[in-house]
Design a protein around this motif. Sequence first.
Motif, PDB file in Angstrom:
ATOM      1  N   UNK A  28       7.620 -10.290   1.551  1.00  0.00           N
ATOM      2  CA  UNK A  28       8.998 -10.138   1.056  1.00  0.00           C
ATOM      3  C   UNK A  28       9.194 -11.237   0.015  1.00  0.00           C
ATOM      4  N   UNK A  29       9.192 -10.821  -1.233  1.00  0.00           N
ATOM      5  CA  UNK A  29       9.313 -11.778  -2.326  1.00  0.00           C
ATOM      6  C   UNK A  29      10.612 -12.539  -2.201  1.00  0.00           C
ATOM      7  N   UNK A  30      10.656 -13.847  -2.402  1.00  0.00           N
ATOM      8  CA  UNK A  30       9.556 -14.638  -2.918  1.00  0.00           C
ATOM      9  C   UNK A  30       8.788 -15.435  -1.870  1.00  0.00           C
ATOM     10  N   UNK A  31       9.291 -15.555  -0.637  1.00  0.00           N
ATOM     11  CA  UNK A  31       8.637 -16.541   0.224  1.00  0.00           C
ATOM     12  C   UNK A  31       8.514 -16.181   1.704  1.00  0.00           C
ATOM     13  N   UNK A  32       8.646 -14.943   2.070  1.00  0.00           N
ATOM     14  CA  UNK A  32       8.543 -14.573   3.475  1.00  0.00           C
ATOM     15  C   UNK A  32       7.426 -13.564   3.708  1.00  0.00           C
ATOM     16  N   UNK A  33       6.738 -13.718   4.833  1.00  0.00           N
ATOM     17  CA  UNK A  33       5.764 -12.731   5.287  1.00  0.00           C
ATOM     18  C   UNK A  33       6.341 -12.101   6.547  1.00  0.00           C
ATOM     19  N   UNK A  34       6.448 -10.791   6.534  1.00  0.00           N
ATOM     20  CA  UNK A  34       7.084 -10.074   7.630  1.00  0.00           C
ATOM     21  C   UNK A  34       6.069  -9.253   8.397  1.00  0.00           C
ATOM     22  N   UNK A  35       6.341  -9.057   9.674  1.00  0.00           N
ATOM     23  CA  UNK A  35       5.565  -8.137  10.490  1.00  0.00           C
ATOM     24  C   UNK A  35       6.369  -6.843  10.540  1.00  0.00           C
ATOM     25  N   UNK A  36       5.745  -5.750  10.134  1.00  0.00           N
ATOM     26  CA  UNK A  36       6.442  -4.462  10.100  1.00  0.00           C
ATOM     27  C   UNK A  36       5.686  -3.439  10.943  1.00  0.00           C
ATOM     28  N   UNK A  37       6.384  -2.377  11.299  1.00  0.00           N
ATOM     29  CA  UNK A  37       5.771  -1.270  12.028  1.00  0.00           C
ATOM     30  C   UNK A  37       6.331   0.030  11.481  1.00  0.00           C
ATOM     31  N   UNK A  38       5.644   1.119  11.751  1.00  0.00           N
ATOM     32  CA  UNK A  38       6.144   2.428  11.338  1.00  0.00           C
ATOM     33  C   UNK A  38       5.997   3.405  12.501  1.00  0.00           C
ATOM     34  N   UNK A  39       6.644   3.060  13.618  1.00  0.00           N
ATOM     35  CA  UNK A  39       6.571   3.867  14.834  1.00  0.00           C
ATOM     36  C   UNK A  39       6.857   5.342  14.587  1.00  0.00           C
ATOM     37  N   UNK A  40       7.882   5.626  13.824  1.00  0.00           N
ATOM     38  CA  UNK A  40       8.287   7.019  13.598  1.00  0.00           C
ATOM     39  C   UNK A  40       8.040   7.468  12.160  1.00  0.00           C
ATOM     40  N   UNK A  41       7.175   6.746  11.458  1.00  0.00           N
ATOM     41  CA  UNK A  41       6.895   7.083  10.065  1.00  0.00           C
ATOM     42  C   UNK A  41       7.776   6.345   9.083  1.00  0.00           C
ATOM     43  N   UNK A  42       8.831   5.692   9.581  1.00  0.00           N
ATOM     44  CA  UNK A  42       9.727   4.914   8.735  1.00  0.00           C
ATOM     45  C   UNK A  42       9.453   3.434   8.970  1.00  0.00           C
ATOM     46  N   UNK A  43       9.074   2.694   7.930  1.00  0.00           N
ATOM     47  CA  UNK A  43       8.788   1.268   8.129  1.00  0.00           C
ATOM     48  C   UNK A  43      10.041   0.514   8.573  1.00  0.00           C
ATOM     49  N   UNK A  44       9.862  -0.404   9.520  1.00  0.00           N
ATOM     50  CA  UNK A  44      10.955  -1.293   9.934  1.00  0.00           C
ATOM     51  C   UNK A  44      10.392  -2.676  10.183  1.00  0.00           C
ATOM     52  N   UNK A  45      11.221  -3.683   9.997  1.00  0.00           N
ATOM     53  CA  UNK A  45      10.817  -5.071  10.172  1.00  0.00           C
ATOM     54  C   UNK A  45      10.870  -5.421  11.653  1.00  0.00           C
ATOM     55  N   UNK A  46       9.763  -5.952  12.160  1.00  0.00           N
ATOM     56  CA  UNK A  46       9.705  -6.420  13.544  1.00  0.00           C
ATOM     57  C   UNK A  46      10.173  -7.862  13.606  1.00  0.00           C
ATOM     58  N   UNK A  47       9.769  -8.679  12.632  1.00  0.00           N
ATOM     59  CA  UNK A  47      10.179 -10.076  12.605  1.00  0.00           C
ATOM     60  C   UNK A  47       9.515 -10.819  11.466  1.00  0.00           C
ATOM     61  N   UNK A  48       9.950 -12.062  11.293  1.00  0.00           N
ATOM     62  CA  UNK A  48       9.372 -12.916  10.262  1.00  0.00           C
ATOM     63  C   UNK A  48       8.126 -13.573  10.827  1.00  0.00           C
TER      64      UNK A  48
END
Length: 119
Positions: free
Chosen positions: A69-89
Amino acid sequence: IEDAADDQSDAADAGGRPVRRFGRQRASWQAAGIVAMPVDAGGALAIGVALAEGLATLPLDARMRVALKWPNDLLLTTDDDGTPRIVGKLAGILIETVWTTADATAVVIGFGINVRGAE
């Protein structure tokens, strides 16, 4: 330099909201050096991409991804139902320019990785 905090009580997130973490939940590293070229936003992006690629080698669930996530975050994401969502930073990056010339830039690069999830 490596640092793992037992108690982080005076921190704030990018929105200025207070953040309090306990129990060695993050590890951070800092490096300083002189780069033999001017460093701009492209250099910060390259560092973010390199960290995202490195963290993506972790043994994650098949649906989990590391996203920058520009400019300074790395996120953990998932796509359980085909739609990406943020799990956490997963991590945060800080790059500070100490000085710059037409030929070189002195920078301090730091990043912190959240090593424990929410309980």
